[in-house]
Motif scaffolding. Structure first.
Motif, PDB file in Angstrom:
ATOM      1  N   GLY A 155       0.812  -1.211   0.000  1.00  0.00           N
ATOM      2  CA  GLY A 155       0.000   0.000   0.000  1.00  0.00           C
ATOM      3  C   GLY A 155       0.845   1.261   0.000  1.00  0.00           C
ATOM      4  N   LEU A 156       0.545   2.175  -0.918  1.00  0.00           N
ATOM      5  CA  LEU A 156       1.199   3.480  -0.953  1.00  0.00           C
ATOM      6  C   LEU A 156       0.357   4.475  -0.173  1.00  0.00           C
ATOM      7  N   GLU A 157       0.989   5.239   0.722  1.00  0.00           N
ATOM      8  CA  GLU A 157       0.321   6.162   1.629  1.00  0.00           C
ATOM      9  C   GLU A 157      -0.593   5.408   2.586  1.00  0.00           C
ATOM     10  N   ASN A 158      -0.192   4.205   2.941  1.00  0.00           N
ATOM     11  CA  ASN A 158      -0.858   3.424   3.974  1.00  0.00           C
ATOM     12  C   ASN A 158       0.102   3.272   5.146  1.00  0.00           C
ATOM     13  N   HIS A 159      -0.463   3.020   6.334  1.00  0.00           N
ATOM     14  CA  HIS A 159       0.377   2.821   7.523  1.00  0.00           C
ATOM     15  C   HIS A 159       0.092   1.491   8.208  1.00  0.00           C
ATOM     16  N   ARG A 160      -1.160   1.037   8.196  1.00  0.00           N
ATOM     17  CA  ARG A 160      -1.490  -0.253   8.819  1.00  0.00           C
ATOM     18  C   ARG A 160      -0.856  -1.388   8.020  1.00  0.00           C
ATOM     19  N   ASP A 161      -0.285  -2.358   8.740  1.00  0.00           N
ATOM     20  CA  ASP A 161       0.331  -3.492   8.041  1.00  0.00           C
ATOM     21  C   ASP A 161      -0.495  -4.766   8.151  1.00  0.00           C
ATOM     22  N   TYR A 162      -1.652  -4.700   8.802  1.00  0.00           N
ATOM     23  CA  TYR A 162      -2.559  -5.851   8.906  1.00  0.00           C
ATOM     24  C   TYR A 162      -1.821  -7.094   9.397  1.00  0.00           C
ATOM     25  N   ASN A 163      -1.227  -6.959  10.573  1.00  0.00           N
ATOM     26  CA  ASN A 163      -0.502  -8.071  11.206  1.00  0.00           C
ATOM     27  C   ASN A 163       0.586  -8.641  10.300  1.00  0.00           C
ATOM     28  N   GLY A 164       1.324  -7.741   9.653  1.00  0.00           N
ATOM     29  CA  GLY A 164       2.464  -8.166   8.851  1.00  0.00           C
ATOM     30  C   GLY A 164       2.128  -8.634   7.455  1.00  0.00           C
ATOM     31  N   ARG A 165       0.913  -8.379   6.969  1.00  0.00           N
ATOM     32  CA  ARG A 165       0.532  -8.833   5.631  1.00  0.00           C
ATOM     33  C   ARG A 165       0.751  -7.777   4.564  1.00  0.00           C
ATOM     34  N   MET A 166       0.710  -6.489   4.933  1.00  0.00           N
ATOM     35  CA  MET A 166       0.832  -5.437   3.939  1.00  0.00           C
ATOM     36  C   MET A 166       2.140  -4.662   4.097  1.00  0.00           C
ATOM     37  N   SER A 167       2.918  -4.593   3.016  1.00  0.00           N
ATOM     38  CA  SER A 167       4.051  -3.673   2.985  1.00  0.00           C
ATOM     39  C   SER A 167       3.509  -2.264   2.777  1.00  0.00           C
ATOM     40  N   THR A 168       4.096  -1.287   3.444  1.00  0.00           N
ATOM     41  CA  THR A 168       3.608   0.087   3.320  1.00  0.00           C
ATOM     42  C   THR A 168       4.722   1.010   2.843  1.00  0.00           C
ATOM     43  N   ILE A 169       4.362   1.931   1.960  1.00  0.00           N
ATOM     44  CA  ILE A 169       5.282   2.963   1.461  1.00  0.00           C
ATOM     45  C   ILE A 169       4.622   4.313   1.703  1.00  0.00           C
ATOM     46  N   SER A 170       5.345   5.219   2.313  1.00  0.00           N
ATOM     47  CA  SER A 170       4.809   6.558   2.558  1.00  0.00           C
ATOM     48  C   SER A 170       5.957   7.551   2.636  1.00  0.00           C
ATOM     49  N   MET A 171       5.614   8.832   2.735  1.00  0.00           N
ATOM     50  CA  MET A 171       6.623   9.865   2.848  1.00  0.00           C
ATOM     51  C   MET A 171       7.397   9.696   4.151  1.00  0.00           C
ATOM     52  N   ASP A 172       8.703   9.915   4.099  1.00  0.00           N
ATOM     53  CA  ASP A 172       9.562   9.781   5.279  1.00  0.00           C
ATOM     54  C   ASP A 172       9.050  10.717   6.376  1.00  0.00           C
ATOM     55  N   PRO A 173       8.492  10.182   7.480  1.00  0.00           N
ATOM     56  CA  PRO A 173       7.888  11.060   8.483  1.00  0.00           C
ATOM     57  C   PRO A 173       8.907  11.836   9.302  1.00  0.00           C
ATOM     58  N   ARG A 318       8.137  -1.875   5.914  1.00  0.00           N
ATOM     59  CA  ARG A 318       7.719  -0.481   5.935  1.00  0.00           C
ATOM     60  C   ARG A 318       8.818   0.336   5.264  1.00  0.00           C
ATOM     61  N   LEU A 319       8.486   1.010   4.152  1.00  0.00           N
ATOM     62  CA  LEU A 319       9.462   1.775   3.381  1.00  0.00           C
ATOM     63  C   LEU A 319       9.040   3.242   3.337  1.00  0.00           C
ATOM     64  N   TYR A 320      10.044   4.130   3.256  1.00  0.00           N
ATOM     65  CA  TYR A 320       9.750   5.562   3.225  1.00  0.00           C
ATOM     66  C   TYR A 320      10.415   6.214   2.021  1.00  0.00           C
ATOM     67  N   ALA A 321       9.636   7.058   1.333  1.00  0.00           N
ATOM     68  CA  ALA A 321      10.135   7.797   0.175  1.00  0.00           C
ATOM     69  C   ALA A 321      10.761   9.104   0.634  1.00  0.00           C
ATOM     70  N   GLY A 322      11.804   9.534  -0.073  1.00  0.00           N
ATOM     71  CA  GLY A 322      12.459  10.788   0.248  1.00  0.00           C
ATOM     72  C   GLY A 322      11.539  11.980   0.026  1.00  0.00           C
TER      73      GLY A 322
END
Length: 328
Positions: A155-173, A318-322
């Protein structure tokens, strides 16, 4: 007859729901669960073993392989859920360009589903039925209680990982918080009002900002609006800075403020928004913002999809974009 069982177990292994080294349910349990005979279950497990996903251990049972064989992504079926409103100019459209570039280079098949809040769950079920991986572009994790089936998800611009099932990418907080702090300090602002909608990734980036801002001696207060809630603003002090967790939220309140007062919000207060929508969407009022390269974020998102597909059972990340500033 065993295909439903094979599909279910394969999805559970690829998504990481069944971990490497874990034991599968017994033959009797699988027979009861899928209404199959013992022989049919054994033939289905043989298919999974041929695919390199499981291994039988004499006298012990069937286990997910400790070291799963890397799979080809050639022709992989990926369901993409994206925002339908203003799709030509939204950040989702820019991210989709990056997704498509990487998908074409790796011969993956994308099926695009445009979604709105009122048909999200229906589209989610439809998209998942014929896909190997679920890709969500947009902050929809605040509206999805559970992911369907056992598909791996990104998921892009997501934060919940659903108990480790979803990788998330969002802006570096963290970097976003640092840049926001520099912005307000350069304008002699000590107290910041943080506006956020009740969306997981938005709340998180605001929490990180508040922590870093207070550690540096600043003060803050937060105003949380329910998702798609009524437009409302608390009283603001002209000496306070105002931080918006998203450009959409900033635009709605700025228009509301202009209609109510006849003045521009950015002229009366020191504003900063996060995500750069004011740079992308025609008609959005200009405002200083912190943003990312959304096309590159889309490429990063698709690369994570490929990793999850190539390495069945690989953990979500969990990945963060610059990020970078665009100040008026």
């Amino acid at each position: 007859m065993y295909q439903k069982m094979v599909d279910y177990l394969e999805a559970a292994i690829i998504s990481g729901h069944l971990k490497p080294g874990s034991r599968l349910p017994t033959l009797r349990r699988l027979c009861a669960q899928f209404s199959l005979s013992m022989g049919t279950v054994q033939r289905g497990l043989a298919v999974l073993e041929t695919r390199g996903l499981v291994e039988g251990r004499r006298g012990s049972g069937v286990y997910v392989r400790e070291s799963l064989r890397e799979r080809s992504t050639e022709g992989a079926r990926i369901a993409v859920l994206a925002e339908s409103a203003n799709v030509e100019v939204s950040y989702c459209a820019h991210a989709l360009r990056g997704v498509q570039e990487v998908a074409e280079a790796n011969n993956c098949a994308l099926t695009l589903y445009f979604v709105r809040a009122n048909n999200l769950l229906e589209k989610l079920q439809t998209a998942s039925a014929a896909a190997e991986l679920l890709l969500i572009l947009g902050a929809y994790d605040g509206q999805i209680a559970e992911l369907p089936l056992n598909l791996p998800a990104v998921g892009l611009e997501n934060h919940r990982d659903y108990n480790g099932r979803m990788s998330t990418i969002s802006m570096d907080p963290v970097r976003t918080a640092e840049l926001a702090g520099e912005y307000f300090r350069a304008r002699n602002i000590r107290r910041v009002v943080v506006f956020t909608q009740d969306i997981p990734c938005h709340r998180f980036r605001c929490e990180v900002f508040e922590h870093i801002w207070r550690e540096s001696g600043g003060e803050s207060r937060r105003f949380i609006e329910p998702f798609y809630g009524a437009c409302a603003m608390p009283p603001l002090d002209p000496d306070e800075g105002v931080l918006f967790s998203s450009g959409t939220y900033q635009q709605r309140l700025a228009v509301h403020y202009r209609e109510r007062t006849g003045r521009e919000l950015r002229h009366d207060f020191t504003l900063l928004s996060i995500d750069g929508k004011s740079l992308l969407v025609p008609g959005y009022l200009p405002v200083s913002t912190i943003t990312t390269d959304w096309v590159e974020a889309g490429r990063m998102t698709m690369q994570e999809c490929l990793r999850r597909l190539r390495c069945p059972g690989s953990p979500a990340r969990r990945l963060y974009a610059g990020v970078y500033p665009c100040y008026l």
